[in-house]
Design a protein around this motif. Structure first.
Motif, PDB file in Angstrom:
ATOM      1  N   LEU A  81      19.421  70.393  19.469  1.00  0.00           N
ATOM      2  CA  LEU A  81      20.054  70.869  18.364  1.00  0.00           C
ATOM      3  C   LEU A  81      20.721  69.980  17.758  1.00  0.00           C
ATOM      4  CD1 LEU A  81      21.837  74.276  19.336  1.00  0.00           C
ATOM      5  CD2 LEU A  81      19.549  74.057  18.229  1.00  0.00           C
ATOM      6  N   ASN A  82      21.234  68.838  18.479  1.00  0.00           N
ATOM      7  CA  ASN A  82      21.570  67.628  18.069  1.00  0.00           C
ATOM      8  C   ASN A  82      20.690  66.661  17.510  1.00  0.00           C
ATOM      9  OD1 ASN A  82      24.431  68.573  18.967  1.00  0.00           O
ATOM     10  ND2 ASN A  82      24.193  67.375  21.006  1.00  0.00           N
ATOM     11  N   ARG A  83      19.538  66.747  17.715  1.00  0.00           N
ATOM     12  CA  ARG A  83      18.576  65.814  17.181  1.00  0.00           C
ATOM     13  C   ARG A  83      18.072  66.463  15.887  1.00  0.00           C
ATOM     14  NH1 ARG A  83      16.283  65.623  22.529  1.00  0.00           N
ATOM     15  NH2 ARG A  83      14.730  67.398  21.941  1.00  0.00           N
ATOM     16  N   LEU A  84      18.106  67.757  15.527  1.00  0.00           N
ATOM     17  CA  LEU A  84      17.952  68.232  14.448  1.00  0.00           C
ATOM     18  C   LEU A  84      18.996  68.062  13.546  1.00  0.00           C
ATOM     19  CD1 LEU A  84      16.550  71.798  15.451  1.00  0.00           C
ATOM     20  CD2 LEU A  84      15.238  70.166  14.739  1.00  0.00           C
ATOM     21  N   LYS A  85      20.261  68.065  13.728  1.00  0.00           N
ATOM     22  CA  LYS A  85      21.220  67.962  13.043  1.00  0.00           C
ATOM     23  C   LYS A  85      21.411  66.379  12.456  1.00  0.00           C
ATOM     24  CE  LYS A  85      24.395  71.461  15.165  1.00  0.00           C
ATOM     25  NZ  LYS A  85      25.467  71.663  15.828  1.00  0.00           N
ATOM     26  N   LYS A  86      21.159  65.412  13.377  1.00  0.00           N
ATOM     27  CA  LYS A  86      21.024  64.144  12.931  1.00  0.00           C
ATOM     28  C   LYS A  86      19.851  63.906  12.053  1.00  0.00           C
ATOM     29  CE  LYS A  86      22.646  61.844  17.059  1.00  0.00           C
ATOM     30  NZ  LYS A  86      22.335  61.088  18.434  1.00  0.00           N
ATOM     31  N   GLN A  87      18.928  64.931  11.901  1.00  0.00           N
ATOM     32  CA  GLN A  87      17.966  64.764  10.873  1.00  0.00           C
ATOM     33  C   GLN A  87      18.277  65.389   9.777  1.00  0.00           C
ATOM     34  OE1 GLN A  87      14.619  66.261  13.712  1.00  0.00           O
ATOM     35  NE2 GLN A  87      13.500  64.754  12.536  1.00  0.00           N
ATOM     36  N   LYS A  88      19.585  65.857   9.482  1.00  0.00           N
ATOM     37  CA  LYS A  88      20.262  66.677   8.510  1.00  0.00           C
ATOM     38  C   LYS A  88      19.576  67.948   8.367  1.00  0.00           C
ATOM     39  CE  LYS A  88      22.339  62.601   6.424  1.00  0.00           C
ATOM     40  NZ  LYS A  88      23.356  62.569   6.929  1.00  0.00           N
ATOM     41  N   ILE A  89      19.176  68.740   9.420  1.00  0.00           N
ATOM     42  CA  ILE A  89      18.158  70.142   9.451  1.00  0.00           C
ATOM     43  C   ILE A  89      19.292  70.990   9.704  1.00  0.00           C
ATOM     44  CG2 ILE A  89      16.535  71.385  10.388  1.00  0.00           C
ATOM     45  CD1 ILE A  89      14.747  68.967  10.811  1.00  0.00           C
ATOM     46  N   GLU A  90      19.459  71.986   8.954  1.00  0.00           N
ATOM     47  CA  GLU A  90      20.496  73.041   9.088  1.00  0.00           C
ATOM     48  C   GLU A  90      19.930  73.961  10.297  1.00  0.00           C
ATOM     49  OE1 GLU A  90      24.044  74.670   8.437  1.00  0.00           O
ATOM     50  OE2 GLU A  90      23.043  73.034   7.255  1.00  0.00           O
ATOM     51  N   VAL A  91      20.732  73.703  11.221  1.00  0.00           N
ATOM     52  CA  VAL A  91      20.418  74.845  12.485  1.00  0.00           C
ATOM     53  C   VAL A  91      21.052  76.351  12.206  1.00  0.00           C
ATOM     54  CG1 VAL A  91      20.591  75.274  15.055  1.00  0.00           C
ATOM     55  CG2 VAL A  91      20.558  72.962  13.914  1.00  0.00           C
ATOM     56  N   PRO A  92      20.231  77.276  12.263  1.00  0.00           N
ATOM     57  CA  PRO A  92      20.823  78.606  12.115  1.00  0.00           C
ATOM     58  C   PRO A  92      21.958  78.921  12.856  1.00  0.00           C
ATOM     59  CG  PRO A  92      18.479  78.820  12.306  1.00  0.00           C
ATOM     60  CD  PRO A  92      18.842  77.352  12.746  1.00  0.00           C
ATOM     61  N   ALA A  93      22.979  79.509  12.165  1.00  0.00           N
ATOM     62  CA  ALA A  93      24.460  79.754  12.798  1.00  0.00           C
ATOM     63  C   ALA A  93      24.291  80.814  13.981  1.00  0.00           C
ATOM     64  CB  ALA A  93      25.114  80.370  11.790  1.00  0.00           C
ATOM     65  N   ASP A  94      23.462  81.546  13.955  1.00  0.00           N
ATOM     66  CA  ASP A  94      23.480  82.566  15.344  1.00  0.00           C
ATOM     67  C   ASP A  94      22.899  81.965  16.506  1.00  0.00           C
ATOM     68  OD1 ASP A  94      20.634  82.310  14.020  1.00  0.00           O
ATOM     69  OD2 ASP A  94      19.673  83.600  15.586  1.00  0.00           O
ATOM     70  N   ILE A  95      21.923  80.636  16.519  1.00  0.00           N
ATOM     71  CA  ILE A  95      21.705  80.020  17.623  1.00  0.00           C
ATOM     72  C   ILE A  95      22.844  79.024  18.075  1.00  0.00           C
ATOM     73  CG2 ILE A  95      20.122  77.963  18.462  1.00  0.00           C
ATOM     74  CD1 ILE A  95      18.160  79.057  16.338  1.00  0.00           C
ATOM     75  N   SER A  96      23.610  78.434  17.062  1.00  0.00           N
ATOM     76  CA  SER A  96      24.687  77.798  17.649  1.00  0.00           C
ATOM     77  C   SER A  96      25.645  78.563  18.147  1.00  0.00           C
ATOM     78  CB  SER A  96      25.316  76.942  16.277  1.00  0.00           C
ATOM     79  OG  SER A  96      24.275  76.057  15.947  1.00  0.00           O
ATOM     80  N   ASP A  97      26.072  79.786  17.730  1.00  0.00           N
ATOM     81  CA  ASP A  97      26.788  80.644  18.155  1.00  0.00           C
ATOM     82  C   ASP A  97      26.472  81.228  19.490  1.00  0.00           C
ATOM     83  OD1 ASP A  97      28.386  80.404  15.708  1.00  0.00           O
ATOM     84  OD2 ASP A  97      27.682  82.427  14.912  1.00  0.00           O
ATOM     85  N   SER A  98      25.274  81.473  19.698  1.00  0.00           N
ATOM     86  CA  SER A  98      24.992  82.042  20.862  1.00  0.00           C
ATOM     87  C   SER A  98      25.162  80.852  22.199  1.00  0.00           C
ATOM     88  CB  SER A  98      23.529  82.233  20.977  1.00  0.00           C
ATOM     89  OG  SER A  98      23.181  83.379  20.205  1.00  0.00           O
ATOM     90  N   LEU A  99      24.884  79.649  21.636  1.00  0.00           N
ATOM     91  CA  LEU A  99      25.239  78.585  22.617  1.00  0.00           C
ATOM     92  C   LEU A  99      26.715  78.537  23.047  1.00  0.00           C
ATOM     93  CD1 LEU A  99      24.084  75.984  24.273  1.00  0.00           C
ATOM     94  CD2 LEU A  99      24.503  74.633  22.326  1.00  0.00           C
ATOM     95  N   VAL A 100      27.561  78.667  22.227  1.00  0.00           N
ATOM     96  CA  VAL A 100      28.907  78.609  22.147  1.00  0.00           C
ATOM     97  C   VAL A 100      29.429  79.682  23.161  1.00  0.00           C
ATOM     98  CG1 VAL A 100      31.110  78.833  21.301  1.00  0.00           C
ATOM     99  CG2 VAL A 100      29.648  77.430  20.074  1.00  0.00           C
ATOM    100  N   LYS A 101      28.965  80.812  22.746  1.00  0.00           N
ATOM    101  CA  LYS A 101      29.321  82.117  23.737  1.00  0.00           C
ATOM    102  C   LYS A 101      28.798  82.035  25.159  1.00  0.00           C
ATOM    103  CE  LYS A 101      29.266  85.483  19.581  1.00  0.00           C
ATOM    104  NZ  LYS A 101      28.511  86.748  19.083  1.00  0.00           N
ATOM    105  N   ILE A 102      27.717  81.397  25.334  1.00  0.00           N
ATOM    106  CA  ILE A 102      27.067  81.380  26.840  1.00  0.00           C
ATOM    107  C   ILE A 102      27.870  80.571  27.644  1.00  0.00           C
ATOM    108  CG2 ILE A 102      25.106  80.694  28.203  1.00  0.00           C
ATOM    109  CD1 ILE A 102      23.291  81.582  26.093  1.00  0.00           C
ATOM    110  N   LYS A 103      28.235  79.387  27.018  1.00  0.00           N
ATOM    111  CA  LYS A 103      28.996  78.027  27.559  1.00  0.00           C
ATOM    112  C   LYS A 103      30.445  78.742  27.967  1.00  0.00           C
ATOM    113  CE  LYS A 103      28.786  74.022  26.073  1.00  0.00           C
ATOM    114  NZ  LYS A 103      28.668  72.641  25.020  1.00  0.00           N
ATOM    115  N   THR A 104      30.874  79.467  26.930  1.00  0.00           N
ATOM    116  CA  THR A 104      32.378  80.183  27.397  1.00  0.00           C
ATOM    117  C   THR A 104      32.299  81.034  28.549  1.00  0.00           C
ATOM    118  OG1 THR A 104      33.164  79.779  24.923  1.00  0.00           O
ATOM    119  CG2 THR A 104      34.163  81.673  26.391  1.00  0.00           C
ATOM    120  N   ILE A 105      31.136  81.799  28.378  1.00  0.00           N
ATOM    121  CA  ILE A 105      31.035  82.723  29.514  1.00  0.00           C
ATOM    122  C   ILE A 105      30.992  82.039  30.892  1.00  0.00           C
ATOM    123  CG2 ILE A 105      29.623  84.782  30.599  1.00  0.00           C
ATOM    124  CD1 ILE A 105      28.897  85.409  27.621  1.00  0.00           C
ATOM    125  N   MET A 106      30.174  81.269  30.775  1.00  0.00           N
ATOM    126  CA  MET A 106      29.802  80.386  32.042  1.00  0.00           C
ATOM    127  C   MET A 106      31.178  79.753  32.800  1.00  0.00           C
ATOM    128  SD  MET A 106      26.151  78.661  31.311  1.00  0.00           S
ATOM    129  CE  MET A 106      25.893  77.916  32.912  1.00  0.00           C
TER     130      MET A 106
END
Length: 218
Positions: A81-106
């Motif tokens: 995801l970070n590589r895509l962001k460095k390329q200035k590619i918009e990552v869909p919000a639902d994917i970023s949200d899922s990552l944050v939720k999983i890390k919080t639960i873990m």
């Protein structure tokens, strides 16, 4: 270690008190108030509870062990995801949200003392979020290819636009000689215009996070 239930602690104390009373008894008369059968039943309950606590602890350890592999996978996913962001590619919000939720639960599960605590962290929700991430791999692959795709399309459009511009004088010259190919030129021009429109629509869809829609257009 696992947090012992209060009921277990109370029963343990009761059993200790009964055993202390038996040990300190000097004769049978002092044992009359002690129900040995009750003590036996209490010890069986304590053993059952001990086994349940041990089983839960093992389950909790197994869950945490399994999460180590997931953490490694998530780190790789986050790097993508970070590589895509460095390329200035918009990552869909639902994917970023899922990552944050999983890390919080873990993080919550790591601090859990019992399986009930771990389940309360949102394990069922984590399964849904993990599925979303797994399903997003194809979408991310398309995102990673997008800069190259749009570059190739722009190059193609540039070539076609130049060809269109270069062909106009020839069409006009032939028309003056009575050879009318303006309809062919018009079709060519319309095709180039349509391709530009499709490119612009796909780019806008990509910006809004509709990766599938953008890919299907192209």
């Amino acid at each position: 270690g696992s947090e012992l239930p209060q009921d277990f602690k109370d029963k343990m104390q009761k059993a200790k008190d009964m055993i202390t009373g038996i040990k300190s008894a000097k004769d049978d008369s002092e044992l009359q108030g002690t129900d040995l059968q009750d003590l036996g039943g209490l010890m069986m309950e304590l053993e059952d509870t001990r086994r349940d606590v041990l089983e839960q602890q093992q389950q909790l350890q197994g869950m945490r062990q399994g999460m180590k592999g997931m953490e490694q996978g998530l780190k790789m996913f986050e790097s993508q995801l970070n590589r895509l962001k460095k390329q200035k590619i918009e990552v869909p919000a639902d994917i970023s949200d899922s990552l944050v939720k999983i890390k919080t639960i873990m993080t919550c599960v790591k601090g859990a003392k019992t399986m009930d605590d771990a389940q309360a962290c949102g394990m069922e929700e984590m399964q849904d979020e993990m599925q979303n991430i797994q399903e997003s791999h194809q979408k991310l692959a398309a995102l990673s290819r997008w800069p190259r795709t749009i570059k190739e399309l722009n190059n193609q459009l540039n070539r076609l636009t130049k060809e269109l511009k270069r062909s106009k004088p020839m069409v006009d010259k032939l028309t003056k000689k009575g050879i009318d190919i303006t309809s062919v030129y018009a079709e060519f021009e319309a095709a180039v215009t349509k391709l530009k429109t499709v490119r612009d629509e796909a780019t806008n869809l990509m910006k809004t996070g509709d990766v599938q829609g953008a890919i299907e257009l192209l």
